[in-house]
Scaffold this motif. Structure first.
Motif, short mmCIF file in Angstrom:
data_model
loop_
_atom_site.label_atom_id
_atom_site.label_comp_id
_atom_site.label_asym_id
_atom_site.label_seq_id
_atom_site.Cartn_x
_atom_site.Cartn_y
_atom_site.Cartn_z
N ARG A 155 0.88 -1.08 -0.08
CA ARG A 155 0.05 -0.17 -0.08
C ARG A 155 0.77 1.15 0.01
N THR A 156 0.80 2.25 -1.01
CA THR A 156 1.32 3.41 -0.94
C THR A 156 0.33 4.61 -1.13
N GLU A 157 0.74 5.86 -0.84
CA GLU A 157 -0.06 6.90 -0.76
C GLU A 157 0.68 8.37 -0.90
N PRO A 158 0.36 9.18 -1.78
CA PRO A 158 1.32 10.29 -2.22
C PRO A 158 1.50 10.99 -0.73
N LEU A 159 2.77 11.54 -0.51
CA LEU A 159 3.45 12.32 0.55
C LEU A 159 3.49 13.55 0.23
N ALA A 160 4.66 13.69 -0.55
CA ALA A 160 4.98 15.34 -0.98
C ALA A 160 5.98 14.95 -2.37
N ASP A 161 6.30 16.29 -2.79
CA ASP A 161 7.02 16.58 -4.02
C ASP A 161 8.32 16.35 -3.63
N ASP A 162 9.28 15.88 -4.31
CA ASP A 162 10.73 15.64 -3.97
C ASP A 162 11.27 15.73 -5.22
N SER A 163 11.21 16.74 -5.88
CA SER A 163 11.84 17.01 -7.18
C SER A 163 13.17 17.82 -7.02
N LEU A 164 14.07 17.48 -7.96
CA LEU A 164 15.37 17.96 -7.79
C LEU A 164 15.57 19.47 -8.62
N VAL A 165 16.34 20.24 -7.87
CA VAL A 165 16.64 21.67 -8.56
C VAL A 165 18.25 21.92 -8.29
N VAL A 166 18.78 22.76 -9.09
CA VAL A 166 19.96 23.40 -9.04
C VAL A 166 20.09 24.54 -8.21
N ILE A 167 20.87 24.58 -7.21
CA ILE A 167 20.98 25.84 -6.25
C ILE A 167 22.53 26.41 -6.58
N GLY A 168 22.72 27.84 -6.48
CA GLY A 168 24.00 28.40 -6.40
C GLY A 168 23.83 29.78 -5.89
N LEU A 188 27.62 24.95 1.39
CA LEU A 188 28.54 25.25 0.42
C LEU A 188 27.93 25.99 -1.08
N ALA A 189 27.05 25.53 -1.28
CA ALA A 189 26.41 26.19 -2.57
C ALA A 189 25.91 27.55 -2.23
N THR A 190 25.55 27.89 -1.07
CA THR A 190 24.89 29.09 -0.81
C THR A 190 26.12 30.15 -0.80
N ALA A 191 27.24 29.45 -0.26
CA ALA A 191 28.49 30.21 -0.03
C ALA A 191 29.11 30.64 -1.30
N GLY A 192 28.69 29.90 -2.30
CA GLY A 192 29.47 30.19 -3.72
C GLY A 192 30.82 29.13 -3.97
N ALA A 193 30.58 28.10 -3.43
CA ALA A 193 31.51 27.00 -3.50
C ALA A 193 31.55 26.34 -4.85
N GLY A 194 30.13 26.13 -5.28
CA GLY A 194 29.95 25.71 -6.61
C GLY A 194 28.26 25.24 -6.78
N LEU A 195 27.95 24.84 -7.80
CA LEU A 195 26.59 24.70 -8.07
C LEU A 195 26.25 23.23 -7.41
N ALA A 196 24.85 22.87 -6.97
CA ALA A 196 24.60 21.78 -6.37
C ALA A 196 23.06 21.48 -6.61
N VAL A 197 23.00 19.98 -6.78
CA VAL A 197 21.87 19.41 -7.29
C VAL A 197 21.14 18.80 -6.00
N ASP A 236 19.92 31.02 -5.09
CA ASP A 236 19.34 31.07 -6.23
C ASP A 236 18.85 29.60 -6.59
N ILE A 237 17.41 29.48 -6.84
CA ILE A 237 16.92 27.99 -7.00
C ILE A 237 16.65 27.93 -8.53
N CYS A 238 17.06 26.92 -9.27
CA CYS A 238 16.69 26.75 -10.61
C CYS A 238 16.02 25.45 -11.12
N PRO A 239 14.91 25.26 -11.62
CA PRO A 239 14.53 23.76 -11.85
C PRO A 239 15.37 23.27 -12.82
N LEU A 240 15.53 21.73 -12.64
CA LEU A 240 15.93 21.35 -13.88
C LEU A 240 14.97 20.92 -15.03
#
Length: 293
Positions: free
Chosen positions: A157-170, A231-240, A253-257
């Motif tokens: 048995r399963t039921e929907p819980l929450a969106d868990d989509s991935l984004v890129v942040i920087g 780290l991504a917030t501090a500008g070390a690199g982008l992160a998924v 900054d948050i950007c959908p894939l």
């Protein structure tokens, strides 16, 4: 000297009410019985504790001292009872919850905080597992409830819980600024920070990217989403990262894939014949999922 706790409780009530009659009423005692207990307490102390007057009683200095210490003793007994009772309250086996790293970042802690507070009769054992492993544990009866991704087939048995989509942040104001979306192939052209290779999210992405995906340059790999977002917030690199892992007020900054594989959903998955306690925990997970990030 040995004091009876009921006598001390009666005496503090007499002191608070200003009369033996009032103290007796609070203790559900008859007046003669309460008077006898107070006299016995005075005899044991060896000094008068009360000054009897027409309209009630006053505490003597000794009586005021006894009342003050009696209140402390009674408060300590309440704390003692509570401390000992906490070891006997769990009368059932712990609920076994399994979830992936994304759910463990915010969703599961929020749900556990309210569930354990509201239901002291239940304990919860939590384990971080990939979806494929969680489904196997649930099917085998080795787990009771799971937070899984929607890409693993199961007859449970399963039921929907929450969106868990991935984004890129920087870093705010950086290369993602003003972008409505971005493809992973373009993301991989920039320096990245990521989770270590053994993390469920890294393994999940590797399986979907395949061997022909662009090879990104990771400046560092860290063990937790919290460290990665910092780290991504501090500008070390982008992160998924999962979108739900990033607080809405974060200075980033948050950007959908654009890639189809980045869209995913969390499901609740139940073992067969899950007991009432499991359904109660599921309710708290749903409440936690409804809390804005």
């Amino acid at each position: 000297m040995r004091y009876d706790l009921d006598d001390l409780r009666l005496f503090t009530n007499v002191a608070a009410e200003g009369s033996i009659t009032g103290g007796a009423r609070m203790m559900h005692l008859s007046l003669p019985s309460a008077s006898a207990r107070v006299r016995a307490l005075e005899a044991q102390a060896g000094v008068p504790l009360l000054v009897r007057e027409r309209r009630g009683v006053r505490l003597t200095p000794a009586g005021a001292t006894l009342a003050r210490h009696a209140r402390d003793v009674l408060a300590q007994t309440i704390r003692l009872d509570s401390a000992v009772a906490s070891y006997a309250v769990a009368r059932t086996a712990p609920i076994r919850l399994v979830a992936g790293g994304s759910a463990m970042h915010q969703l599961v802690p929020l749900a556990l905080a309210t569930f354990l507070r509201d239901h002291p009769e239940y304990d919860v054992n939590v384990a971080e597992r990939r979806t494929v492993r969680s489904v196997r544990l649930l099917a085998a009866g080795e787990a009771d409830l799971g937070v899984i991704l929607d890409d693993e087939p199961t007859q449970l048995r399963t039921e929907p819980l929450a969106d868990d989509s991935l984004v890129v942040i920087g870093q705010a104001g950086g290369i993602l600024s003003g972008r409505a979306s971005i493809a992973y192939a373009e993301v991989a052209e920039h320096p990245l920070v990521g989770l270590d290779r053994h993390s469920p999210l890294s393994q999940w992405m590797d399986e979907r990217l395949g061997r022909h995906a662009p090879a990104p340059r990771y400046r560092t790999l860290v063990p937790t989403l919290h460290a990665l977002i910092t780290l991504a917030t501090a500008g070390a690199g982008l992160a998924v990262v999962p979108r739900r892992a990033v607080y809405s007020n974060a200075d980033v900054d948050i950007c959908p894939l654009q890639d189809a594989w980045s869209t995913r959903e969390h499901l609740l998955c139940y073992a067969t014949d899950a007991p009432e306690s499991v359904h109660l925990l599921a309710e708290h997970l749903h409440l936690a999922a409804s809390v804005p990030t």
